[in-house]
Design an enzyme around this catalytic site. Structure first.
Site, PDB file in Angstrom:
ATOM      1  N   SER A 109       1.137  -1.207   0.380  1.00 49.97           N
ATOM      2  CA  SER A 109       0.315  -0.381   0.470  1.00 49.97           C
ATOM      3  C   SER A 109       1.032   1.179  -0.229  1.00 49.97           C
ATOM      4  CB  SER A 109      -0.818   0.178   1.196  1.00 49.97           C
ATOM      5  OG  SER A 109      -0.105  -0.583   2.517  1.00 49.97           O
ATOM      6  N   ASP A 334      -2.765   5.149  12.274  1.00 50.56           N
ATOM      7  CA  ASP A 334      -2.092   4.974  11.198  1.00 50.56           C
ATOM      8  C   ASP A 334      -0.227   5.414  10.902  1.00 50.56           C
ATOM      9  OD1 ASP A 334      -0.272   3.686   8.376  1.00 50.56           O
ATOM     10  OD2 ASP A 334      -2.471   4.402   7.436  1.00 50.56           O
ATOM     11  N   HIS A 337       1.608   5.138   6.586  1.00 46.03           N
ATOM     12  CA  HIS A 337       1.064   5.824   5.378  1.00 46.03           C
ATOM     13  C   HIS A 337       1.620   7.171   5.713  1.00 46.03           C
ATOM     14  CE1 HIS A 337      -1.356   1.234   4.996  1.00 46.03           C
ATOM     15  NE2 HIS A 337      -0.383   1.704   3.816  1.00 46.03           N
TER      16      HIS A 337
END
Ligand SMILES: *[C@@H]1O[C@H](CO)[C@@H](O)[C@H](O)[C@H]1NC(C)=O
Ligand SMILES: *[C@@H]1O[C@H](CO)[C@@H](O)[C@H](O)[C@H]1NC(C)=O
Ligand SMILES: *[C@@H]1O[C@H](CO)[C@@H](O)[C@H](O)[C@H]1NC(C)=O
Ligand SMILES: *[C@@H]1O[C@H](CO)[C@@H](O)[C@H](O)[C@H]1NC(C)=O
Length: 356
Positions: A109, A334, A337
């Site tokens: 990702s 998170d 990312h």
């Protein structure tokens, strides 16, 4: 006897200076004198490169503003190399240079993060450019085509680059096998990445065994396993890439910010509430452990591969992650990312610098 300057030599000198100036402004930098990966983050009021709320491509997991992130200073930082300047990205020029060509991001990702960033960067320059989208579930591939330019911007989701195969004993991660390489042939620009899933254990680990040559084991040192996979990938590159046709990049290791000790704030709740980058050029904490292995393995590849060495510049951006403004309604933090607009835009500015 003094020096006598003729008008013409003065003129040449002027031209020379002008040339140097132009080279600097243009970002066509001398690779020897300027390491574009060394530098610092500076505030630039003309940033961000796009407004995510007008980008139809931005994944909701990266749209931090929409997900409620209140601070916006993090959007204003531009990467400034120490010894030169980078030209501002122009999506129209990018599409024109890419006419008839394909770029593919391959990886986890973090590759998706960079791919969607590039799409938003292109879109903000040419919002009216027509595009189509094609999804292939079997190959885990998504292709956006900018029809008027015949440019394809693709993403192939591949967690480990090497294969995971369902066998009688369970799911086997095969460190010496790459069958999906057939999807990468004939692509003009390939940008690979893998690392974040190598450290994963427990219920979300997507394999049960690791195989190398004829040895199947339950587990092994993950950095060593990663190195073997990169070695396999390198041999795939050497065996399959035609350097005249395809340019190969490795995205490098994107760092996480879960432990504030890395930037001298041991009490920090991971990256939550970080509003500014680490100042200066040097991150005080450690580099991701995979980086050294990656660099060693890349050196063994005979065909040209460019390492997009984004680790250090991204390490400084403790403020760049979604923290709790990632996937809406998702609990958890998170710090892996990156928000869009944000840090991956800079990866693409650098990529663009090396592509043409
Ligand atoms: C993006 O556009 C929206 C809607 O016009 C505006 O409210 C917002 O301030 C803009 N964001 C940035 C970062 O410029
Ligand atoms: C198989 O892998 C395990 C774990 O890495 C190692 O201890 C063992 O020596 C290996 N066996 C062979 C035959 O290579
Ligand atoms: C963060 O890193 C420090 C120094 O490496 C270590 O002592 C500490 O245990 C780590 N904290 C967490 C929560 O992992
Ligand atoms: C990244 O930072 C480390 C530690 O400061 C340094 O040793 C290394 O040379 C840097 N790499 C680049 C590409 O600047």
């Amino acid at each position: 006897m003094g020096f006598k300057f003729h008008q013409s030599s003065c003129f040449s000198l002027l031209l020379l200076l002008l040339n140097i100036l132009l080279v600097c402004v243009d970002g066509e930098v001398d690779k020897i004198s300027c390491d574009v990966f060394k530098g610092s983050w500076v505030i630039d009021q003309s940033y961000p490169l796009y407004n995510a709320s007008f980008c139809p491509f931005v994944g909701k997991e990266f749209d931090c503003v929409k997900n409620g992130r209140p601070d916006q200073l993090y959007l204003k930082y531009r990467w400034q190399p120490h010894d030169c300047s980078l030209s501002r990205f122009d999506g129209k020029i990018f599409l024109e240079k890419m006419k008839g060509k394909t770029i593919m991001f391959v990886g986890d990702s973090l590759s998706k993060n960079q791919w969607l960033s590039l799409l938003c960067m292109i879109h903000s320059s040419v919002p009216s450019a027509r595009y189509s989208v094609k999804l292939s579930m079997v190959d885990e591939m998504t292709t956006y085509t900018f029809m008027d330019y015949e440019v394809k911007v693709m993403y192939h989701h591949s967690l480990y680059l090497v294969d995971i195969v369902e066998e009688k004993i369970g799911r086997v991660l095969k460190l010496d096998s790459i069958t999906s390489g057939k999807l990468w042939l004939d692509v003009d620009y390939l940008v690979f990445n893998t690392w974040h899933w190598w450290t994963r254990r427990g219920p979300t680990q997507p394999f049960d065994f690791i195989q190398y040559e004829n040895n199947i084991t339950k587990d092994m040192d993950r950095v060593v396993a990663f190195g073997k996979a990169i070695d396999t990938w390198g041999r795939w590159v050497d065996g399959n890439i035609d350097p005249v046709k395809s340019k190969v990049f490795f995205q490098g290791i994107s760092p996480t910010h879960y432990n504030g000790s890395g930037w001298g704030e041991p009490k920090a709740q991971a990256c939550l509430g970080q509003k500014e980058p680490v100042p200066g050029e040097k991150y005080p904490g450690a580099q991701p452990m995979a980086l050294e292995v990656l660099e060693t393995e890349l050196k063994t590849i005979k065909k040209p591969v460019t390492l997009l060495d984004i680790t250090n510049l991204s390490l400084l951006r403790k403020d760049g992650h979604p923290s709790k403004y990632g996937l809406p309604h998702k609990t958890g933090m998170d710090c892996s990312h990156w928000c869009l607009a944000g840090v991956p835009d800079t990866w693409n500015v650098l990529l663009n610098n090396f592509m043409f």
